[in-house]
Design a protein around this motif. Structure first.
Motif, PDB file in Angstrom:
ATOM      1  N   PRO A 172      49.113  29.966  36.890  1.00  0.00           N
ATOM      2  CA  PRO A 172      48.668  29.557  38.229  1.00  0.00           C
ATOM      3  C   PRO A 172      48.144  30.746  39.033  1.00  0.00           C
ATOM      4  CG  PRO A 172      51.070  29.398  38.011  1.00  0.00           C
ATOM      5  CD  PRO A 172      50.522  29.662  36.652  1.00  0.00           C
ATOM      6  N   ALA A 173      47.337  30.439  40.032  1.00  0.00           N
ATOM      7  CA  ALA A 173      46.626  31.489  40.764  1.00  0.00           C
ATOM      8  C   ALA A 173      47.569  32.489  41.438  1.00  0.00           C
ATOM      9  CB  ALA A 173      45.707  30.852  41.800  1.00  0.00           C
ATOM     10  N   TRP A 174      48.650  31.994  42.071  1.00  0.00           N
ATOM     11  CA  TRP A 174      49.561  32.907  42.777  1.00  0.00           C
ATOM     12  C   TRP A 174      50.177  33.905  41.813  1.00  0.00           C
ATOM     13  CZ3 TRP A 174      54.629  33.321  41.274  1.00  0.00           C
ATOM     14  CH2 TRP A 174      55.157  32.269  40.499  1.00  0.00           C
ATOM     15  N   PHE A 175      50.481  33.400  40.588  1.00  0.00           N
ATOM     16  CA  PHE A 175      51.111  34.248  39.590  1.00  0.00           C
ATOM     17  C   PHE A 175      50.146  35.339  39.134  1.00  0.00           C
ATOM     18  CE2 PHE A 175      52.786  35.535  35.554  1.00  0.00           C
ATOM     19  CZ  PHE A 175      54.156  35.494  35.768  1.00  0.00           C
ATOM     20  N   ARG A 176      48.895  34.924  38.981  1.00  0.00           N
ATOM     21  CA  ARG A 176      47.874  35.905  38.584  1.00  0.00           C
ATOM     22  C   ARG A 176      47.748  36.987  39.637  1.00  0.00           C
ATOM     23  NH1 ARG A 176      42.532  32.934  37.480  1.00  0.00           N
ATOM     24  NH2 ARG A 176      43.667  31.014  37.850  1.00  0.00           N
ATOM     25  N   GLY A 177      47.892  36.563  40.895  1.00  0.00           N
ATOM     26  CA  GLY A 177      47.815  37.516  42.007  1.00  0.00           C
ATOM     27  C   GLY A 177      48.868  38.604  41.879  1.00  0.00           C
ATOM     28  N   VAL A 178      50.072  38.205  41.477  1.00  0.00           N
ATOM     29  CA  VAL A 178      51.156  39.180  41.308  1.00  0.00           C
ATOM     30  C   VAL A 178      50.855  40.080  40.108  1.00  0.00           C
ATOM     31  CG1 VAL A 178      53.617  39.474  40.867  1.00  0.00           C
ATOM     32  CG2 VAL A 178      52.838  37.603  42.332  1.00  0.00           C
ATOM     33  N   ALA A 179      50.499  39.434  38.999  1.00  0.00           N
ATOM     34  CA  ALA A 179      50.289  40.172  37.750  1.00  0.00           C
ATOM     35  C   ALA A 179      49.179  41.211  37.890  1.00  0.00           C
ATOM     36  CB  ALA A 179      49.960  39.199  36.620  1.00  0.00           C
ATOM     37  N   ARG A 180      48.192  40.877  38.731  1.00  0.00           N
ATOM     38  CA  ARG A 180      47.077  41.805  38.912  1.00  0.00           C
ATOM     39  C   ARG A 180      47.514  43.142  39.473  1.00  0.00           C
ATOM     40  NH1 ARG A 180      42.132  39.408  42.088  1.00  0.00           N
ATOM     41  NH2 ARG A 180      41.716  41.639  42.146  1.00  0.00           N
ATOM     42  N   TRP A 181      48.650  43.131  40.186  1.00  0.00           N
ATOM     43  CA  TRP A 181      49.088  44.387  40.807  1.00  0.00           C
ATOM     44  C   TRP A 181      50.054  45.178  39.947  1.00  0.00           C
ATOM     45  CZ3 TRP A 181      45.935  46.269  43.993  1.00  0.00           C
ATOM     46  CH2 TRP A 181      45.107  45.395  44.736  1.00  0.00           C
ATOM     47  N   MET A 182      50.358  44.665  38.763  1.00  0.00           N
ATOM     48  CA  MET A 182      51.088  45.502  37.811  1.00  0.00           C
ATOM     49  C   MET A 182      50.082  46.546  37.323  1.00  0.00           C
ATOM     50  SD  MET A 182      53.433  43.154  35.447  1.00  0.00           S
ATOM     51  CE  MET A 182      53.340  41.420  35.600  1.00  0.00           C
ATOM     52  N   PRO A 183      50.568  47.765  37.040  1.00  0.00           N
ATOM     53  CA  PRO A 183      49.628  48.832  36.664  1.00  0.00           C
ATOM     54  C   PRO A 183      48.667  48.418  35.553  1.00  0.00           C
ATOM     55  CG  PRO A 183      51.815  49.734  36.962  1.00  0.00           C
ATOM     56  CD  PRO A 183      51.946  48.246  37.132  1.00  0.00           C
ATOM     57  N   LEU A 184      49.204  47.769  34.531  1.00  0.00           N
ATOM     58  CA  LEU A 184      48.315  47.377  33.440  1.00  0.00           C
ATOM     59  C   LEU A 184      47.338  46.302  33.912  1.00  0.00           C
ATOM     60  CD1 LEU A 184      47.693  47.951  30.469  1.00  0.00           C
ATOM     61  CD2 LEU A 184      49.159  46.036  29.873  1.00  0.00           C
ATOM     62  N   GLY A 185      47.792  45.439  34.829  1.00  0.00           N
ATOM     63  CA  GLY A 185      46.922  44.414  35.386  1.00  0.00           C
ATOM     64  C   GLY A 185      45.721  45.023  36.084  1.00  0.00           C
ATOM     65  N   VAL A 186      45.964  46.107  36.795  1.00  0.00           N
ATOM     66  CA  VAL A 186      44.876  46.817  37.472  1.00  0.00           C
ATOM     67  C   VAL A 186      43.870  47.320  36.440  1.00  0.00           C
ATOM     68  CG1 VAL A 186      44.287  48.819  38.895  1.00  0.00           C
ATOM     69  CG2 VAL A 186      46.362  47.491  39.392  1.00  0.00           C
ATOM     70  N   GLY A 187      44.403  47.889  35.356  1.00  0.00           N
ATOM     71  CA  GLY A 187      43.541  48.403  34.288  1.00  0.00           C
ATOM     72  C   GLY A 187      42.715  47.292  33.668  1.00  0.00           C
ATOM     73  N   ILE A 188      43.367  46.147  33.415  1.00  0.00           N
ATOM     74  CA  ILE A 188      42.653  45.037  32.781  1.00  0.00           C
ATOM     75  C   ILE A 188      41.566  44.489  33.715  1.00  0.00           C
ATOM     76  CG2 ILE A 188      42.913  42.666  31.926  1.00  0.00           C
ATOM     77  CD1 ILE A 188      45.626  43.509  30.825  1.00  0.00           C
ATOM     78  N   ASP A 189      41.884  44.421  34.994  1.00  0.00           N
ATOM     79  CA  ASP A 189      40.895  44.002  35.993  1.00  0.00           C
ATOM     80  C   ASP A 189      39.653  44.876  35.940  1.00  0.00           C
ATOM     81  OD1 ASP A 189      41.614  41.781  37.326  1.00  0.00           O
ATOM     82  OD2 ASP A 189      41.816  42.765  39.293  1.00  0.00           O
ATOM     83  N   LEU A 190      39.900  46.165  35.912  1.00  0.00           N
ATOM     84  CA  LEU A 190      38.807  47.127  35.846  1.00  0.00           C
ATOM     85  C   LEU A 190      37.997  46.920  34.578  1.00  0.00           C
ATOM     86  CD1 LEU A 190      37.357  49.826  36.638  1.00  0.00           C
ATOM     87  CD2 LEU A 190      39.131  51.012  35.347  1.00  0.00           C
ATOM     88  N   LEU A 191      38.703  46.789  33.452  1.00  0.00           N
ATOM     89  CA  LEU A 191      38.010  46.632  32.179  1.00  0.00           C
ATOM     90  C   LEU A 191      37.202  45.337  32.151  1.00  0.00           C
ATOM     91  CD1 LEU A 191      40.849  47.915  29.819  1.00  0.00           C
ATOM     92  CD2 LEU A 191      38.627  48.990  30.170  1.00  0.00           C
ATOM     93  N   LYS A 192      37.741  44.274  32.748  1.00  0.00           N
ATOM     94  CA  LYS A 192      37.006  43.005  32.784  1.00  0.00           C
ATOM     95  C   LYS A 192      35.719  43.146  33.573  1.00  0.00           C
ATOM     96  CE  LYS A 192      40.295  39.470  31.641  1.00  0.00           C
ATOM     97  NZ  LYS A 192      41.398  38.649  32.083  1.00  0.00           N
ATOM     98  N   SER A 193      35.821  43.786  34.743  1.00  0.00           N
ATOM     99  CA  SER A 193      34.624  43.995  35.557  1.00  0.00           C
ATOM    100  C   SER A 193      33.575  44.771  34.785  1.00  0.00           C
ATOM    101  CB  SER A 193      34.972  44.764  36.839  1.00  0.00           C
ATOM    102  OG  SER A 193      35.961  44.088  37.554  1.00  0.00           O
TER     103      SER A 193
END
Lengths: 241, 245
Positions: free
Chosen positions: B190-211
């Protein structure tokens, strides 16, 4: 006068208010085999830690080859090999790899296959260290102490856990190295070992020196007939004699 | 230098002998990619603008980093410390730092190998093509690795016992592996959960890599800054609190 290989002066160390090494002083001359004897917990390993700079003393000083090991770590350990008690190895390293790894720390290491042969480990080169017997592992740690072609070697309880044959193998090799001029500092609680190897012994009790001298001097001073009885005499265990 | 590589090679061989490393670092991402590609490869992953294959490739390319940073690095260092190996190395003309840098390089090589295998499988067998610049992706991947490694090194410095290290690595490793979209596609949460996960350090990295993989370079500044900050902060703590025994 020539500088002794190891000079320990008024060395003192306490842990939590308990004095473990108490105003200890002695010299080890070049080419000598020096034995530090005492019960378990007498402060032998702590003394080695202090000399090697692994722990800082509360008082006094210890010099190896005229240097302070904590301050001149690299300079000292280019010329000094050590075998520490309780050193284990990586779980999946082979005997040969351990030798390569330790040899890679020195600019001019010894020929490790020859050392392994000398200690009866020649056939175990490809074996995993974790699969070795206690005695074989102990012999390997002596090999690794010698792998940098040291001038002085520290051996802490080197033959603990070795069977009679393995112990004799280690003694034989150490005697050969002594004849080549190696200075050896060892701790042991086997008096037979001290008699077989040491030129000089120092007996400590609760970190304090009780007596120091050659084997003959130590036995003579006690009025006993061998080193083991002399040791018991100095330890105040006369009722066992 | 030759002596350094001799030591490195001994350490690297031990990595290849470790069943954990082979299983988690090399095999798991590959198997997950194959499963996702077969099941849902070309469907769109929620509203991300990527197909499941595209999304999974990016996320799985960080599994090797995750395994190396939160398992291999702290476990190897804490083990060497508790076994007295670092203490023994201290009594040699080369400091224990040499052993530590060897092991960190070994971990980096395993992470790179894991991603290389993954890339070959994705490109050759499933026709994956990256929209963004491959070199930019590589740079972002290296930055992600660096920052995750600094966290792993910090854990290795701070944890005094094998037990506390095991707790710390499990707390870092499993949540990041499961919830930052590395193994389970983030898009199914769910979207709220993704919001939390995005702020885990690895989540930040994955966000960057996706972009970067999509060629969107306009929102990479924030994650890049965060990752650099993590690297500097954790790297400093790791060095300052390090003990040989």
């Amino acid at each position: 006068m020539r500088e002794p290989s190891i000079r320990v002066k008024n060395l003192t160390k306490a842990f939590h208010g308990r004095t473990v090494v108490d105003d200890l002083s002695f010299d080890v001359e070049k080419g000598q085999v020096f034995g530090l004897l005492g019960h378990n917990g007498a402060g032998k390993s702590t003394t080695i830690d202090l000399i090697l700079g692994l722990k800082a003393p509360d008082g006094g000083s210890a010099k190896i080859l005229g240097m302070d090991a904590a301050k001149n770590r690299k300079q000292v350990f280019k010329r000094v090999g050590v075998q520490l008690q309780h050193t284990q190895y990586q779980s999946n390293i082979t005997v040969e790899e351990a030798c390569i790894e330790y040899a890679s720390l020195y600019a001019a290491p010894a020929d490790y296959p020859q050392l392994l042969e000398g200690f009866g480990l020649g056939t175990l080169r490809k074996s995993f260290v974790s699969k070795l017997s206690g005695g074989e592992r102990q012999k390997l740690s002596v090999v690794l102490a010698l792998i940098g072609n040291p001038e002085i070697v520290f051996l802490d309880e080197l033959t603990t856990g070795l069977d009679v044959v393995a112990r004799r193998e280690v003694w034989r090799t150490l005697k050969q190295l002594k004849n080549q001029g190696l200075t050896i500092f060892l701790t042991t609680h086997y008096m037979e070992e001290a008699e077989a190897l040491c030129d000089r012994v120092c007996i400590i009790k609760s970190g304090k020196k009780i007596t120091e001298g050659t084997i003959e001097e130590t036995i003579a001073a006690s009025g006993q007939k061998n080193l083991e009885d002399a040791y018991l005499f100095f330890m105040g265990e006369e009722e066992l004699l | 230098m030759k002596r350094f590589w001799r030591m490195y090679w001994v350490e690297q061989k031990m990595f290849f002998r470790s069943p954990d490393v082979i299983l988690f670092n090399l095999t798991m991402p590959l198997v997950t990619l194959i499963l996702i590609a077969i099941i849902a490869g070309n469907q769109n992953a929620a509203d991300s603008g990527l197909t499941y294959l595209q999304s999974a490739y990016v996320a799985l390319s960080t599994v090797g980093i995750c395994c190396s940073a939160f398992m291999s690095i702290p476990i190897t260092i804490v083990e060497c410390r508790s076994r007295g190996i670092l203490r023994r190395m201290y009594c040699s003309p080369c400091s224990p730092a040499r052993l530590l840098s060897c092991d960190t390089i070994c971990s980096g090589v395993m992470a790179a190998l894991s991603t290389l295998l993954l890339t070959i499988a994705a490109v050759v067998f499933f026709g994956y093509r990256m929209r963004g610049n491959v070199l930019a992706y590589l740079a972002a991947w290296l930055l992600t690795m660096l920052s995750m490694f600094s966290i792993g090194l910090m854990v290795a410095s701070l944890c005094r016992t094998t037990k506390s290290m095991n707790v710390a690595t499990s707390l870092l490793y499993f949540p990041m592996l499961l919830f930052s979209g590395t193994t389970i596609p983030a898009e199914v949460f769910p979207a709220w959960f993704r919001g939390v996960a995005r702020w885990m350090p690895l989540g930040v990295g994955i966000d960057l890599l996706k972009s970067v993989s999509m060629g969107c370079y306009n929102k990479i500044l924030v994650p890049v800054m965060i990752l650099i900050a993590i690297t500097i902060l954790c790297g400093t703590v790791a060095v300052k609190t390090f003990r040989w025994e």
